[in-house]
Write an enzyme that holds these catalytic residues in place. Structure first.
Site, PDB file in Angstrom:
ATOM      1  N   HIS A 248       5.200  11.052  -6.876  1.00 36.35           N
ATOM      2  CA  HIS A 248       4.366  11.086  -5.682  1.00 36.35           C
ATOM      3  C   HIS A 248       5.201  10.951  -4.411  1.00 36.35           C
ATOM      4  O   HIS A 248       4.976  11.651  -3.433  1.00 36.35           O
ATOM      5  CB  HIS A 248       3.334   9.950  -5.758  1.00 36.35           C
ATOM      6  CG  HIS A 248       2.349   9.965  -4.646  1.00 36.35           C
ATOM      7  ND1 HIS A 248       1.203  10.713  -4.698  1.00 36.35           N
ATOM      8  CD2 HIS A 248       2.354   9.346  -3.443  1.00 36.35           C
ATOM      9  CE1 HIS A 248       0.532  10.542  -3.568  1.00 36.35           C
ATOM     10  NE2 HIS A 248       1.201   9.714  -2.786  1.00 36.35           N
TER      11      HIS A 248
ATOM     12  N   HIS B 248      -6.275  12.491  -3.321  1.00 37.66           N
ATOM     13  CA  HIS B 248      -6.556  11.152  -3.832  1.00 37.66           C
ATOM     14  C   HIS B 248      -7.334  11.312  -5.131  1.00 37.66           C
ATOM     15  O   HIS B 248      -8.419  10.763  -5.301  1.00 37.66           O
ATOM     16  CB  HIS B 248      -7.307  10.305  -2.805  1.00 37.66           C
ATOM     17  CG  HIS B 248      -6.666   8.981  -2.569  1.00 37.66           C
ATOM     18  ND1 HIS B 248      -7.365   7.834  -2.339  1.00 37.66           N
ATOM     19  CD2 HIS B 248      -5.364   8.622  -2.565  1.00 37.66           C
ATOM     20  CE1 HIS B 248      -6.513   6.835  -2.179  1.00 37.66           C
ATOM     21  NE2 HIS B 248      -5.299   7.286  -2.313  1.00 37.66           N
TER      22      HIS B 248
END
Lengths: 745, 224
Positions: free
Chosen positions: A50, A96
């Site tokens: 990430h 998300h």
């Protein structure tokens, strides 16, 4: 129990932090000793997929990121694009996904909060938001729960913060059953000479912590979830953070006020890996070291360890390098807004990232290497095969064209999204010129008499699955086309690349080919990528999601009074198709939703034609020639006409006598680079002559009028019936009546 | 005529309101912060705009109603100064006891943002003079807690007194409000609360200007 910083570093602990053995070897050789527990946490936070983009970086570099209007490309909190008059638009999209599946309301809410923070960290006031949402099959038992939670969460945060949500996407497909996608976009306005960056400058300057207090929420949200690890943490905490839009709104106002005072040298929001990532980024970018004293960090829980503080993902926090003389002014602003303001450290000249806690040095790492020397992989990839051609002659016609059209406009994926967007404040700030339901959201630029921005978010995952390269091109082209259909000039885009596990060569192949397609389209359309986000490992039980590279673009309208809308058609207008006759039924929604077949290649995008047709349409809109304009996408010409008819409340009499090909392909083909436009009848000859002169294909399709959509003798459906069908699917689905109906079958 | 806009942390339609008052009244309103204990003496209209004051984590408007600035607003209202509360502002006025009734969560339990029709049921107030009784206006709503309720006695009293100033026109009640009530005024006629957002429908960019009349009335700038 508190975890000691001298906890032994075992292979299990290393694995639990998501670090591979060779990555750990690299850590050992970088620092020349065994890392402390806190240091291990810091490395895992900085080196996970990430934060480090280790699988994707190599390919992201191939994307075009520059252009005459690009002020700031990827690498900062958001991209910045010039919109004339010293104004600029600051925007980004971010996923998300995983948190939203676990806890849909808070997952989606904090997704919105994170992207808004990215935008106002740069000094921009957020003026528009969009959300691209993808859920599992409507009949999957979790889907309704997830839809209602995610939509409420998006609204709950954005509405309270006070940003209008002007666009987005909502799609259903069983491939998202175990892994939904929540991609949040935000855009803000700033002055081009007042953009704030994260690069720290100057030695010995105070590093200030701003915003909300640090708690244990989200500790390790980015990397770990192993059983051994759970047992050793003080108590179980959700890895999903809880959003507080009220604090974020206060933080926005405080930051913008602070930026006016000249106190801010560098600023970075705390997102993934919170304090760690923000501090390292500011220091590494500025070639400076950073020393933090964790005893000074505002906390909302007792006995937090250094490890927990460094990895907390508590929301609504910022880190700033402060102009020392402005300390009192800066502090007063934060006190006024009821927010924390604490000097927690200093910049140094030794390029070390040093963390002090209760008199002990718990971490001392080389700051550049934490970011710059993160592992980077050239993962093996395999180009996926292409499906064989599927000529329209091989595809069955519908038994009843009217029913087929109704089925499409009332299907889960083509029906109205009103149920969703009426839960979002689409009007706040008083600048919304087009709200969801059209081709693009449009927001006027406050303080300017005529300027406006258009926003659209697009991707057709089934195309990307069938052909990642063409699908990648198509995502960019459709975004560009939707912006064009309002009359705006597409300026730049942000990408949110959602894929499965990159360690699988087939998935990596999808990723690589999609990026190649995106890059090719962005170059051909002068539509650079200025920011973005990659979300990999979107898989459940070994099955990946549909490859979903969401593209969100921004366009500029110099004069919004000339803007085109989907619903502007007037009685007596002539309807014209811009672009070629429909022919391509492979991967169409007609094939999937009417015939129940998924087959064939994705439509190809001829980027030269795309640009030529789009430029023609835009120029006609700007010359005030159209009363309505709509791009043709999923569902083809028939669905585009139906949507225009529903939006305007006007019937249409359409004939296909000049068109070539079978009727079902003409009506439902998903060929690219096409628009339907309506214009006053006396404008049509002129327009068509212009099209001919520009080499743009067109068909005169008929007239606006009556209360039915009539297409030759193929179908005649009342606008009322079209509207009812279009509007009813979503509310029926959410209140359970369509599920009940399906179960009864 | 001088107006003031109250700014509390979490309110977010203050900028919309300031824009509307400026465009229609010809000059910008003064702003009043949460901790201020006095409203400037020459202010004739105080507006509490919409938003989520203090996050609305308690009952909507409950914290705001107890801030120092509300005492100052109450004193002004008692002295006859006009007070307008829109959306969260309406909720705050109710919580402060300046208007009758209560606002509950929408019947749908969801936030709702859309355009509704608003019937002017009393055109003889200082806020609605520019309209005619029975006139139907377009107006957007955007709220989670706009479901107006009052006990039977209160409802009968405010209906009888003409204190119901706006009603959702037939079929457009977005929140389940009792008697389709969208806006109420106090007995004296100088404090109005309403859920819809007239400030978001005042110019061509908004697709209409039905909301102008309210500000033109309140600011006393009705075009001849």
């Amino acid at each position: 129990m508190t975890i000691s910083n001298s906890r032994p570093i075992t292979p299990e602990l290393i694995a639990a932090h998501g670090l591979k053995p060779d990555e750990y070897e690299r850590i050992l050789s970088l620092i020349g000793r065994e890392p402390t527990f806190t240091e291990l946490g810091i490395f895992s936070a900085m080196w996970n997929e990430h934060c480090s983009y280790k699988s994707s970086k190599r390919w992201l570099r191939t994307l075009p990121t520059k252009g005459p209007r690009v002020i700031q490309g990827p690498g900062e909190n958001a991209g910045v694009v010039d919109i004339d008059d010293g104004d600029c638009v600051v925007f980004k999209m971010e996923s998300h996904n995983h948190p939203s599946y676990i806890e849909p309301y808070q997952g989606a809410a904090t997704g919105v909060g994170g992207i808004l923070r990215d935008v106002f960290t740069m000094g921009a006031r957020p003026v528009a938001a969009m959300n691209a949402l993808r859920f599992g099959a409507p009949d999957h038992p979790k889907t309704r729960h997830l839809v209602s939670g995610v939509v409420a969460g998006v609204g709950g945060y954005g509405n309270s913060f006070g940003v209008p949500t002007v666009g987005g996407e909502v799609e259903f497909d069983e491939r998202y059953n175990g892994n939904i996608l929540v991609n949040a976009f935000a855009a803000g306005l700033a002055k081009s000479d007042a953009i704030f960056l994260s690069e720290a400058k100057g030695v010995g300057l105070p590093v200030v912590y701003l915003g909300a207090k640090t708690g244990r929420d989200g500790v390790g949200g980015a990397t770990m979830a192993s059983a051994e690890f759970d047992e050793s943490i003080e108590e179980k905490r959700p890895t999903v953070q809880v959003g507080d839009p009220f604090t974020e709104k206060c933080l926005l106002e405080a930051c913008l006020e602070l930026m006016q005072t000249g106190a801010v040298i560098a600023i970075q929001d705390m997102g993934a890996a919170g304090l760690t990532c923000s501090a390292v980024e500011m220091g590494a970018k500025g070639d400076l070291g950073i020393e933090l004293n964790l005893d000074l960090v505002p906390v909302r829980e007792d006995h937090m360890t250094a490890y927990e503080m460094m990895l907390s993902e508590s929301q609504e926090r910022m880190l700033m390098v402060l102009e020392p003389e402005k300390e009192e002014v800066a502090k007063a602003i934060f006190v006024k807004w009821g927010l924390d303001f604490a000097i927690v450290g200093y910049t140094t000249d030794d390029l070390r990232f040093r963390i002090l806690h209760q008199g002990e040095e718990v971490a001392n790492l080389p700051i550049k290497q934490l970011g710059d020397e993160a592992p980077e992989y050239d993962r093996p990839w395999r180009e996926p095969g292409k499906p064989s051609p599927l000529p329209a002659s091989m595809v069955a016609e519908p038994n009843d064209y009217g029913l087929a059209l109704l089925k499409l406009v009332g299907s889960p994926n083509q029906s109205s999204r009103r149920w969703v967007y009426e839960q979002y404040d689409t009007l706040i700030q008083g600048n919304s010129l087009q709200i969801p339901g059209g081709d693009a959201g449009v927001v006027r630029v406050e303080g300017h008499p005529s300027k406006a921005l258009a926003f659209s978010s697009d991707v057709t995952p089934r195309y990307v699955e069938a052909d990642p390269f063409e699908g990648g091109k198509q995502a960019v082209a459709e975004c560009w086309r939707n912006i064009t259909a309002t009359g705006a000039e597409p300026l730049a885009a942000t990408d949110n690349l959602n894929f499965g596990n990159p360690e699988k060569p087939d998935i990596m192949g999808q990723f690589v080919m999609a990026i190649k397609g995106i890059g090719e389209a962005c170059r051909a359309l002068d539509f650079p990528i200025v920011s973005g986000n990659v979300s990999l490992y979107n898989e459940t039980n070994g099955v990946a999601i549909l490859p979903t590279p969401t593209i969100a673009g921004v366009g500029l309208l110099p004069d919004w009074s000339k803007m085109a809308k989907v619903g502007g058609a007037r009685d007596g207008d002539e309807i014209v198709l811009i672009g070629i006759d429909g022919s391509h039924l492979g991967q169409s929604v007609y094939l999937r939703d009417v015939l129940g077949i998924v087959d064939g290649p994705a439509p190809e995008v001829d980027l030269v034609v795309e640009r030529r047709n789009g430029d023609f349409v835009r120029s006609a809109i700007r010359n005030g020639q159209f009363s309505a304009c709509h791009d043709i996408s999923s569902g083809g010409l028939a669905v585009a006409l139906a949507e225009m008819a529903i939006a305007s409340g006007k019937g249409m009499q359409v004939n296909l006598k000049d068109c070539n090909g079978p009727a079902h392909a003409l009506l439902f083909g998903e060929d690219q680079a096409r628009y339907v436009v309506a214009m006053p009848a006396d404008m049509a000859n002129f327009l068509c002559a212009n099209a001919e002169g520009a080499g743009v294909p067109f068909r005169r399709l008929g007239k606006v009028g009556g209360s039915e959509l009539v297409i030759d003798d193929l179908l005649a459906v009342s606008i009322e019936q079209l509207r009812d069908t279009h509007e009813s699917w979503f509310p029926d689905f959410m209140d359970g009546s369509s599920n009940a109906a399906a179960a009864a079958k | 005529m001088k107006s003031a806009v109250v700014q509390l942390p979490g309110l977010n339609r203050d900028r919309d309101m300031i824009a509307a008052l400026t465009k229609i009244g010809g000059k910008a309103p003064v702003t009043v912060w949460q901790t201020e204990t006095e409203i400037p003496a020459d202010v004739d209209l105080i507006v509490i705009p919409g938003g989520f004051s203090y996050g609305d984590y308690l009952r909507c408007g409950a914290i705001a109603a107890r801030m120092p600035v509300m005492q100052a607003i109450k004193a002004k209202a008692e002295a006859g100064v006009k007070v307008l509360g829109v959306c969260n502002g309406f909720q705050i006025l109710l919580e402060a006891g300046m208007l009758p009734g209560a606002l509950m969560r929408n019947a749908s339990l969801k936030f709702v943002c859309k355009e509704i029709r608003l019937e002017v049921t009393n055109a003889e107030t200082d806020f609605t003079r520019a309209y005619e009784k029975g006139q139907i206006l377009r107006c957007p709503v955007a709220h989670h807690d706009g479901n107006f309720f009052a006990d039977a006695e209160t409802a009968a009293r405010i209906e009888g007194n003409g204190q119901v100033v706006f009603r959702y026109a037939e079929g457009t009640n977005p929140n389940g409000s009792l008697n389709d009530i969208a806006g109420v005024i106090n007995e004296r006629g100088n404090v109005l609360g309403m859920m819809p957002h007239p400030e978001n429908l005042i110019e061509a960019a908004h697709g209409g200007s039905d909301g102008r009349g309210l500000f033109a009335s309140a600011l006393d700038v009705i075009a001849a």
